[in-house]
Design a protein around this motif. Structure first.
Motif, mmCIF file in Angstrom:
data_model
loop_
_atom_site.group_PDB
_atom_site.id
_atom_site.type_symbol
_atom_site.label_atom_id
_atom_site.label_comp_id
_atom_site.label_asym_id
_atom_site.label_seq_id
_atom_site.Cartn_x
_atom_site.Cartn_y
_atom_site.Cartn_z
ATOM 1 N N VAL A 165 0.743 -1.067 -0.056
ATOM 2 C CA VAL A 165 -0.100 -0.042 -0.093
ATOM 3 C C VAL A 165 0.695 1.334 0.053
ATOM 4 C CG1 VAL A 165 -1.827 -1.010 1.103
ATOM 5 C CG2 VAL A 165 -0.065 0.095 2.442
ATOM 6 N N VAL A 166 0.401 2.500 -0.824
ATOM 7 C CA VAL A 166 1.210 3.572 -0.483
ATOM 8 C C VAL A 166 0.406 4.543 0.669
ATOM 9 C CG1 VAL A 166 1.679 5.515 -1.819
ATOM 10 C CG2 VAL A 166 1.699 3.293 -2.848
ATOM 11 N N ASP A 167 1.213 5.004 1.622
ATOM 12 C CA ASP A 167 0.867 6.058 2.501
ATOM 13 C C ASP A 167 1.339 7.295 1.883
ATOM 14 O OD1 ASP A 167 0.295 7.765 4.769
ATOM 15 O OD2 ASP A 167 1.750 6.997 5.871
ATOM 16 N N PHE A 168 0.539 8.190 1.355
ATOM 17 C CA PHE A 168 0.905 9.495 0.781
ATOM 18 C C PHE A 168 1.420 10.532 1.775
ATOM 19 C CE2 PHE A 168 -1.637 7.372 -2.427
ATOM 20 C CZ PHE A 168 -0.919 7.613 -3.615
ATOM 21 N N ARG A 169 1.212 10.457 3.015
ATOM 22 C CA ARG A 169 2.132 11.072 4.045
ATOM 23 C C ARG A 169 3.492 11.038 3.686
ATOM 24 N NH1 ARG A 169 -0.527 8.948 9.453
ATOM 25 N NH2 ARG A 169 0.108 6.995 8.410
ATOM 26 N N SER A 170 3.913 9.904 3.183
ATOM 27 C CA SER A 170 5.075 9.718 2.910
ATOM 28 C C SER A 170 6.003 10.641 2.237
ATOM 29 C CB SER A 170 5.647 8.051 2.692
ATOM 30 O OG SER A 170 5.217 8.005 1.224
ATOM 31 N N LEU A 171 5.243 11.037 0.910
ATOM 32 C CA LEU A 171 5.637 11.959 0.243
ATOM 33 C C LEU A 171 6.179 13.210 0.642
ATOM 34 C CD1 LEU A 171 3.377 11.078 -2.773
ATOM 35 C CD2 LEU A 171 5.522 10.140 -2.352
ATOM 36 N N PRO A 172 5.305 13.919 1.227
ATOM 37 C CA PRO A 172 5.747 15.254 1.994
ATOM 38 C C PRO A 172 6.917 15.074 3.161
ATOM 39 C CG PRO A 172 3.553 15.020 2.463
ATOM 40 C CD PRO A 172 4.023 14.039 1.446
ATOM 41 N N ILE A 173 6.717 13.854 3.863
ATOM 42 C CA ILE A 173 7.816 13.746 4.881
ATOM 43 C C ILE A 173 9.252 13.552 4.116
ATOM 44 C CG2 ILE A 173 8.489 11.887 6.457
ATOM 45 C CD1 ILE A 173 5.543 11.596 7.123
ATOM 46 N N MET A 174 9.198 12.677 3.199
ATOM 47 C CA MET A 174 10.588 12.495 2.488
ATOM 48 C C MET A 174 11.002 13.565 1.751
ATOM 49 S SD MET A 174 10.689 8.448 1.250
ATOM 50 C CE MET A 174 9.436 8.669 0.220
ATOM 51 N N ARG A 175 10.168 14.608 1.548
ATOM 52 C CA ARG A 175 10.772 15.690 0.512
ATOM 53 C C ARG A 175 11.432 16.796 1.543
ATOM 54 N NH1 ARG A 175 6.407 18.417 -3.589
ATOM 55 N NH2 ARG A 175 7.935 18.909 -4.800
ATOM 56 N N GLN A 176 11.270 16.373 2.821
ATOM 57 C CA GLN A 176 11.984 17.599 3.661
ATOM 58 C C GLN A 176 13.456 17.028 3.545
ATOM 59 O OE1 GLN A 176 10.350 17.749 7.813
ATOM 60 N NE2 GLN A 176 9.045 15.842 6.897
#
Length: 263
Positions: A165-176
């Motif tokens: 599954v994809v947790d789309f919260r991961s995208l802005p977290i990793m963009r830090q």
């Protein structure tokens, strides 16, 4: 200068020069049509983590690098491939523009350092087992090794057996920590789901890619093949090449709409 949005695409594994050229032709056409976007050709010379010992892994490092060199020179495309052993970093660095670290190996310090020391761009697939905030440690290793340009790629998280599954919260977290690529095709993979091979749910590639664009990413990653049903690796989650331009163009339109309206 703002970095171009990146689209990485190609067949899962280098099966033949003909197949790679067929895909590269389409990418070259898209590059000419959308000069503000960076199109990168991707394919693997070896798939070291196949489900079965009898699964096709590729034709090896020497053949793979030669194919990538032809694609780069003939079609004027940057090229990407992944490595599994530290010694392979130097072997591919003379040809590839981006060295990729596979998800299962994303924490392997020696592999990360070897890739970083080549001076090439590095794309690290986030492991299916890893929390997004833990990717900060990956970037610190790359920086320690001397890397100056790198990406983190989201490709789904293990959710029970044979499912991602994809947790789309991961995208802005990793963009830090680094620019983020969303891997739309591996995110619909069903690892080991066919018993001796991985399955996939190709019908969800496009909606998940749209979701990633809406959340915000710096690039997209796709595997595409002229005949996915005959592909020797990851066929169920590769996009038929004939459908690829339309999918990409629609996603570009969505991204442009979001940017133009500050959504």
């Amino acid at each position: 200068m703002k970095e171009k949005f990146t689209i990485i695409a190609g067949p899962c594994v280098i099966e033949s020069l003909d197949i790679c050229e067929e895909v590269a032709t389409v990418l070259n056409q898209l590059q000419n049509k959308y000069p503000d976007i960076r199109f990168v050709f991707k394919s693997s010379f070896d798939k070291a983590n196949r489900s079965s010992i009898s699964s096709f892994r590729g034709k090896g490092l020497e053949y793979g690098v030669e194919v990538l060199k032809i694609i780069k020179e003939k079609y004027k495309l940057p090229v990407l491939t992944d490595i599994h052993e530290s010694y392979q970093a130097k072997e591919v660095a003379d040809v590839v523009d981006i060295i990729q670290i596979p998800a299962f190996l994303c924490r392997q310090t020696d592999l990360l350092l070897a890739a970083a020391q080549t001076g090439r761009e590095i794309n690290v697939k986030k492991g299916q087992f890893l929390a997004p905030w833990d990717t900060k440690n990956i970037i610190e290793k790359l920086k320690f090794g001397g890397a100056t340009k790198y990406y983190l790629t989201e490709r789904g998280v293990s959710f029970g057996y044979n499912n991602l599954v994809v947790d789309f919260r991961s995208l802005p977290i990793m963009r830090q920590f680094a620019p983020v690529i969303y891997d739309a095709t591996h995110s619909v993979q069903l690892p080991g789901g066919l018993g001796n091979a991985s399955g996939g749910q190709r019908e969800f590639i496009y909606p998940l890619a749209k979701a990633a664009i809406s959340v915000g990413v710096d690039g997209l990653f796709f595997e595409t093949h002229p005949q996915p049903e005959k592909a020797l690796s990851d066929g169920p989650n590769q996009i038929p090449l004939k459908d690829f331009p339309t999918i990409v163009e629609n996603l570009i339109k969505l991204r442009n709409f979001i940017n133009e309206n500050n959504i």
